[in-house]
Design a protein around this motif. Structure first.
Motif, short mmCIF file in Angstrom:
data_model
loop_
_atom_site.label_atom_id
_atom_site.label_comp_id
_atom_site.label_asym_id
_atom_site.label_seq_id
_atom_site.Cartn_x
_atom_site.Cartn_y
_atom_site.Cartn_z
N LYS A 62 80.47 21.10 -39.36
CA LYS A 62 81.54 21.90 -39.58
C LYS A 62 82.33 21.93 -40.78
O LYS A 62 82.72 22.69 -41.42
N PRO A 63 82.57 20.57 -41.14
CA PRO A 63 83.39 20.35 -42.32
C PRO A 63 82.67 21.01 -43.73
O PRO A 63 83.20 21.36 -44.53
N LEU A 64 81.58 20.72 -43.78
CA LEU A 64 80.52 21.27 -44.78
C LEU A 64 80.53 22.60 -44.72
O LEU A 64 80.42 23.09 -45.92
N LEU A 65 80.28 23.41 -43.72
CA LEU A 65 80.22 24.74 -43.43
C LEU A 65 81.82 25.36 -44.17
O LEU A 65 81.86 26.34 -44.72
N GLN A 66 82.86 24.62 -43.54
CA GLN A 66 83.98 25.25 -44.04
C GLN A 66 84.36 25.17 -45.50
O GLN A 66 84.95 25.75 -46.12
N ALA A 67 83.75 23.98 -46.03
CA ALA A 67 84.12 23.66 -47.53
C ALA A 67 83.35 24.87 -48.27
O ALA A 67 83.65 25.25 -49.39
N LYS A 68 82.44 25.45 -47.62
CA LYS A 68 81.79 26.72 -48.46
C LYS A 68 82.30 27.97 -47.78
O LYS A 68 81.62 28.97 -48.10
N ASN A 69 83.29 28.09 -47.04
CA ASN A 69 83.80 29.18 -46.42
C ASN A 69 82.49 29.75 -45.52
O ASN A 69 82.65 31.09 -45.72
N LEU A 70 81.83 29.23 -44.84
CA LEU A 70 80.74 29.65 -44.24
C LEU A 70 80.87 29.44 -42.52
O LEU A 70 80.04 29.88 -41.69
N LEU A 71 82.03 28.92 -42.26
CA LEU A 71 82.12 28.55 -40.97
C LEU A 71 82.08 29.89 -39.99
O LEU A 71 81.61 29.95 -38.93
N GLU A 72 82.90 30.70 -40.33
CA GLU A 72 83.16 32.10 -39.87
C GLU A 72 82.44 33.02 -40.31
O GLU A 72 82.60 34.07 -40.15
N HIS A 73 81.40 32.76 -41.21
CA HIS A 73 80.61 33.70 -41.77
C HIS A 73 79.80 34.59 -40.74
O HIS A 73 79.39 34.06 -39.77
N GLU A 74 79.75 35.92 -40.86
CA GLU A 74 79.23 36.99 -39.91
C GLU A 74 77.71 36.54 -39.89
O GLU A 74 77.17 37.25 -38.87
N ARG A 75 77.10 36.25 -40.75
CA ARG A 75 75.52 36.18 -40.75
C ARG A 75 75.09 34.48 -40.76
O ARG A 75 74.10 34.10 -40.91
#
Length: 341
Positions: free
Chosen positions: A46-59
């Motif tokens: 989760k922190p890694l995805l959040q850092a790339k703005n991908l945690l809420e990414h639709e894909r």
């Protein structure tokens, strides 16, 4: 281009999940229509995805897995003791048709065992094979298999590797009539062990394979064949020796460039032309070994892969899925088996 769903085992590899998330960030831009499922420990991802703005990414979908297969785990142990490993969960997503392909940089033996258990082989296929592209003098690529999934093979298995490799070369590399060769200790018919000689006879008897004979190790990159067949013991040593030599050459070039200001100036002047040559030589450019012969697309990334190399493996997964490689292999194996009967 139809939208695909690909699953990434984020916990495999030597450098941790950050490499996978970096590659995912680039893959989303490279493939704007595809969906990605990232499998692994939620608390770590989760922190890694959040850092790339991908945690809420639709894909992007995050799929939790509570266990991780380490590089030292034995295949049998990982299968029995780690049913909720990121690798197993990723493969089950393919088996249940929730994803079209899987990419993992994890333990090769474990990936082979779990993929064999979860996906099973295609009808008529004796063993899956690990296959990778290697550069050729012409600037094109050839496929080398097996690379370690099957250290010991009989002649029927090697023959099937040639069939599967030829299908992959035709569908993925776009070669209409791929040249298939056996890697041997010499080009003469009398050279090699009994298994290699028996395999050569099977190729010679088949009307479905463009078999050109034996090639030696120093011909791996000479554009003499489009598919090069060997057992996993030989293939693994050959590939890693080539990777080691490529790294040695690149390090030597870098050292010589940095040794004098005039050389550094020259490199800057011709940077773009030299960069193409270096990229062609770097093993990262060819990262992404295919476990072919399974009822699904599974790509093994090098354990030491960086983000760019892992992205290359994702690209390989997309290409094989778009070409429906498992179905093409199934049809060709069936055709050759009927021919033998």
């Amino acid at each position: 281009m139809a939208a695909l769903t690909l699953v990434l085992d984020a916990m495999g590899g030597d450098h941790g999940p950050s490499i996978v998330i970096d590659a995912l960030h680039d893959a989303l831009q490279l493939f704007p229509q595809h969906h990605f499922i990232v499998v692994g420990d939620e608390a770590e991802l989760k922190p890694l995805l959040q850092a790339k703005n991908l945690l809420e990414h639709e894909r992007v979908t995050l799929q939790h897995a509570s266990q991780t297969v380490t590089m030292t785990d034995k295949p049998g142990y990982s299968l029995r003791a780690k049913p909720d490993s990121s690798m197993r969960v990723a493969l089950e997503l393919i088996a249940t048709e929730q994803a079209a392909a899987c990419v993992s940089a994890g333990n090769t033996g474990a990936l082979m065992t779990k993929a064999y258990f979860s996906l099973k082989t295609l009808p008529g296929v004796l063993r899956p094979a690990l296959m990778s592209a290697i550069p050729q003098a012409s600037g094109q690529s050839a496929f080398l298999l097996d690379l370690g999934a099957n250290p010991v093979c009989d002649s029927d298995t090697l023959f099937q590797f040639g069939i599967m490799g030829a299908v992959a070369a035709r569908e993925v590399l776009g070669i209409e009539n791929p040249r298939v060769a056996l890697l041997n200790m010499g080009e003469e018919d009398i050279k090699g062990n009994d298994v290699v000689k028996s395999t050569a006879q099977l190729f010679q008897q088949s009307n479905s394979i463009n078999y050109i004979g034996f090639i030696e190790g120093d011909d791996l990159f000479a554009d003499k064949a489009d598919v090069i067949v060997c057992d996993g013991f030989v293939g693994n040593i050959a590939l890693k020796s080539c990777e080691g030599l490529a790294e040695l050459l690149l390090n030597n070039i870098r050292a010589n460039i940095n040794a004098h200001w005039l050389t550094r100036w020259f490199v800057k002047l011709f940077y773009h032309r030299l960069q193409r040559s270096w990229d062609w030589l770097k093993p990262d450019h060819y990262n992404g070994a295919s476990l072919i012969g399974l009822r699904g697309v599974v790509i093994k990334s090098h354990g030491d892969a960086n983000a760019k190399a892992f992205l290359s493996a994702i690209e390989q997964a997309v290409e094989e899925t778009q070409q429906d490689l498992p179905t093409r292999i199934r049809d060709q194996v069936e055709k050759v088996l009927l021919e033998q009967e």
